[in-house]
Design a protein around this motif. Sequence first.
Motif, PDB file in Angstrom:
ATOM      1  N   GLN A  89      24.288  57.038  36.890  1.00  0.00           N
ATOM      2  CA  GLN A  89      24.413  55.414  35.852  1.00  0.00           C
ATOM      3  C   GLN A  89      25.607  56.272  35.430  1.00  0.00           C
ATOM      4  OE1 GLN A  89      23.121  52.235  35.103  1.00  0.00           O
ATOM      5  NE2 GLN A  89      22.863  52.588  37.229  1.00  0.00           N
ATOM      6  N   ARG A 115       9.580  59.229  39.526  1.00  0.00           N
ATOM      7  CA  ARG A 115      11.060  58.709  39.161  1.00  0.00           C
ATOM      8  C   ARG A 115      11.854  59.431  38.812  1.00  0.00           C
ATOM      9  NH1 ARG A 115       7.265  55.264  39.878  1.00  0.00           N
ATOM     10  NH2 ARG A 115       5.947  53.829  39.412  1.00  0.00           N
ATOM     11  N   ALA A 406      19.510  53.997  36.720  1.00  0.00           N
ATOM     12  CA  ALA A 406      19.050  52.843  34.867  1.00  0.00           C
ATOM     13  C   ALA A 406      17.772  52.911  34.437  1.00  0.00           C
ATOM     14  CB  ALA A 406      19.346  51.502  36.466  1.00  0.00           C
ATOM     15  N   PHE A 407      16.857  54.083  35.368  1.00  0.00           N
ATOM     16  CA  PHE A 407      15.109  54.001  34.972  1.00  0.00           C
ATOM     17  C   PHE A 407      14.896  54.744  34.002  1.00  0.00           C
ATOM     18  CE2 PHE A 407      11.921  57.034  34.487  1.00  0.00           C
ATOM     19  CZ  PHE A 407      10.300  56.207  34.378  1.00  0.00           C
ATOM     20  N   GLN A 410      17.008  52.732  30.940  1.00  0.00           N
ATOM     21  CA  GLN A 410      16.328  51.289  30.942  1.00  0.00           C
ATOM     22  C   GLN A 410      16.093  51.202  28.772  1.00  0.00           C
ATOM     23  OE1 GLN A 410      13.196  50.551  32.920  1.00  0.00           O
ATOM     24  NE2 GLN A 410      12.044  52.271  32.088  1.00  0.00           N
ATOM     25  N   ALA A 411      16.473  50.176  28.609  1.00  0.00           N
ATOM     26  CA  ALA A 411      15.925  49.939  27.702  1.00  0.00           C
ATOM     27  C   ALA A 411      14.612  49.338  27.312  1.00  0.00           C
ATOM     28  CB  ALA A 411      16.916  48.720  26.426  1.00  0.00           C
ATOM     29  N   GLY A 413      12.657  51.960  27.397  1.00  0.00           N
ATOM     30  CA  GLY A 413      11.588  52.882  28.419  1.00  0.00           C
ATOM     31  C   GLY A 413      11.877  54.696  26.989  1.00  0.00           C
TER      32      GLY A 413
END
Length: 433
Positions: A89, A115, A406-407, A410-411, A413
């Motif tokens: 990102q 992840r 993106a993981f 992420q909001a 997270g």
Amino acid sequence: MSDDALQYLAGFGNQHQSEAVAGSLPRGQNSPQRVAHGLYAELLSGSAFTAPRADNQRSWLYRRQPSVVVGGYAPLAHEFLKTGAAEGQVVPPDPLRWAPTPVPAADCDFVSGLRTLCVNGDPDAQVGMAAHLYLANRSMERTAFVNADGELLIVPQQGRLCITTELGRLDVRPAEIALIPRGLVFKVAVDGPSRGYVCENYGAALRLPELGPIGSNGLANARDFLAPVAWFEDEEPGDYEIVKKFGGRLWRARQAHSPFNVVAWHGNLTPYKYDTAHFMTVGSISFDHPDPSIFTVLTSPSDTPGWANVDFVIFPPRWMVAEHSFRPPWYHRNVMSEFMGLVLGQYDAKPEGFKPGGASLHNAFVPHGPDTEAFAKASAAALTPHKLDHTLAFMFETRYRLLPTAFAMQAGGALETTYADCWNGLADNFTTP
């Protein structure tokens, strides 16, 4: 797996030989016309054939069936596993930190529980790395994994792992690490909910760093890296799933036998385990805080001498004895990018905010250093010898910018959006003489 059932061969990069059945290894010829006990000879090459002798990595495997006996591969979806800079990102040059990510309640093994937090480089160009978490609560029973994109450095943080490889088994606990060569088949069994970190190295194979002025002793010693002895699954034939990472994607195939059927092997391309308690720390006993390079366990060099594709650095228990000096790391901006994780205890530069199982990222020239609490404590501490104990942090350091996934961004997270606030209390205390 019990400790008394384990035997290991010592020495990083050494030529080893091991056989689970006596007489399986050939004498005087790597690949005879007929291998003993009806076995097949197979060569696993981790370097180009014409690599210099000191850098040439390969092992001969003598197995019940060769690895060509496998069905066709089909795509296997994995939402959270990413590869190469193209899957990162765009983010501003801010310091980033993540709280520990809990192990999910739903079933997940080592592969499905991967992840990706950040990436760079390109596996096809054999440059760069990725930093992953693994979150697992289920063992890989009749599933095996092979990574054709890069070697894997596994750093357990919670839970003991039993790693079965084609060359034998490794029992790996937190504060130990495992190194799985590119192209080697393995599976992971867990003992309860397990979490840890993985460095996927696309570049030159990790090796011990040169010692330079340190001399012949210090840092990690080759003899403390342990390779497994030959072992094979002796069971009835049955369906086995092979998951392969190839070209940044996962693929799956099925075969009617275990891939862990190597009865004997010899060579220097092997998996290893290493106990970080054996690391011989080197530090300052006069003044100033030395550079973290003196804590390098393994390095993957790049085409520019001294600029690593990846360095694996640890911050283990150690004595702090320098005089008249600020002892935590100085505030600094580094041309290298630094991904850090905490295995256990407390990190001296972030006494409260950085938790075991968490991670941080400080990219090239992103300023970082002790938080307000650590600065105040270290500035007023009595300068007597003391030991940093019950702690283990590590760093994947790379010359290339790391891009979070993106993981990772992420909001809701594990990303700590207020991380930079830990420096807000560093006031301007300048006084005019």
